[in-house]
Enzyme design. Structure first.
Site, PDB file in Angstrom:
ATOM      1  N   ARG A  93     -18.598 -20.235   1.956  1.00  0.00           N
ATOM      2  CA  ARG A  93     -19.479 -20.631   3.062  1.00  0.00           C
ATOM      3  C   ARG A  93     -19.054 -19.918   4.340  1.00  0.00           C
ATOM      4  NH1 ARG A  93     -19.866 -26.116   4.632  1.00  0.00           N
ATOM      5  NH2 ARG A  93     -22.034 -25.727   5.158  1.00  0.00           N
ATOM      6  N   ARG A 105     -15.318 -18.095   8.815  1.00  0.00           N
ATOM      7  CA  ARG A 105     -14.972 -18.004  10.239  1.00  0.00           C
ATOM      8  C   ARG A 105     -13.580 -18.552  10.528  1.00  0.00           C
ATOM      9  NH1 ARG A 105     -20.540 -19.724  10.558  1.00  0.00           N
ATOM     10  NH2 ARG A 105     -21.843 -17.983  11.234  1.00  0.00           N
ATOM     11  N   ASP A 156     -21.585 -17.406 -15.754  1.00  0.00           N
ATOM     12  CA  ASP A 156     -22.327 -17.093 -16.973  1.00  0.00           C
ATOM     13  C   ASP A 156     -23.369 -18.167 -17.248  1.00  0.00           C
ATOM     14  OD1 ASP A 156     -21.049 -14.698 -17.869  1.00  0.00           O
ATOM     15  OD2 ASP A 156     -19.303 -15.899 -18.407  1.00  0.00           O
ATOM     16  N   GLU A 171     -10.005 -19.177  -6.258  1.00  0.00           N
ATOM     17  CA  GLU A 171      -8.814 -18.411  -5.897  1.00  0.00           C
ATOM     18  C   GLU A 171      -8.836 -18.257  -4.385  1.00  0.00           C
ATOM     19  OE1 GLU A 171     -11.292 -16.163  -7.531  1.00  0.00           O
ATOM     20  OE2 GLU A 171     -11.145 -17.453  -9.287  1.00  0.00           O
TER      21      GLU A 171
END
Length: 217
Positions: free
Chosen positions: A95, A100, A113, A123
């Site tokens: 997001r 930011r 998939d 991660e």
């Protein structure tokens, strides 16, 4: 391919074609669904990491006061939501509000998939210290249309992460998960990996030295 818009996501969730669990209609954006950061966090202990061995991790939980995420560390986390579809390709993006703050919530695993329906492993790396909380809206998933002619069961995801009970940690051992395994545990008959996988590559992510081995035979 086209991306589903707000009302389409709502309709396809109600029809059962998109799984979102738990579901909150207020998390539906113009063309995506916001997903939240789960409470369990893992980090690697010993370096360099090795793609052919089980890498040691330390796991902890984010408390009510949050957790300070620090630069030069890779954090393995998970979404609260189980989300996916047999009819659309799910795609993960961070997001902008997190970007930011200098938070990157997936390094290269944003492509889902068709047929995968579960929690997503994240991660996370940060550019400077940031406090994050379990339940933060950390990312968003959008859904892409596919050609129905070729969307048959045999072509859908049937991998090792069909329905893990929680998020997947790489080469973790007894549960047999291999989320970041680059190559199969066992080579092809004759003891060699495919020729296209020859050579040796080293990558540096922050201070994480990851060696990816290719067979030279």
């Amino acid at each position: 391919m086209s991306i589903l818009l707000c009302d389409e996501i709502k309709e396809e969730h109600l029809s059962g074609k998109i799984l979102i669990d738990p579901y909150n209609e207020s998390f539906v954006g113009p063309n995506s669904y916001d997903v939240r950061l789960g409470s369990e966090i893992s980090v690697y202990k010993n370096f360099p990491l090795d793609s052919r061995k089980e890498n040691t991790i330390t796991t902890s939980n984010i408390g009510p006061s949050g957790l300070i995420f620090k630069p030069n560390t890779l954090y393995l986390a998970h979404t609260i939501e189980k989300i996916g579809s047999d009819y659309y390709v799910p795609m993960y993006e961070g997001r902008s509000s997190m970007a930011r703050l200098g938070v990157q919530s997936h390094l290269s695993a944003g492509f889902g998939d068709i047929g995968f329906k579960s929690q997503w492993t994240l991660e996370i790396i940060v550019t400077h210290p940031v406090i994050l909380y379990a339940g933060d809206r950390i990312g968003q998933i959008h859904f892409q249309n596919v050609n129905d002619k070729y969307n048959i069961k045999a072509n859908r995801y049937h991998g090792k992460y069909v329905d893990p009970s929680t998020f997947v940690i790489p080469l973790l051992t007894k549960r047999g998960w291999t989320f970041l395994r680059i190559f199969p545990k066992n080579p092809s008959p004759g003891g060699h990996y495919p020729r296209s996988r020859r050579g040796t590559i080293s990558m540096i992510v922050g201070r994480i030295d990851l060696h990816i081995y290719h067979d030279n035979g």
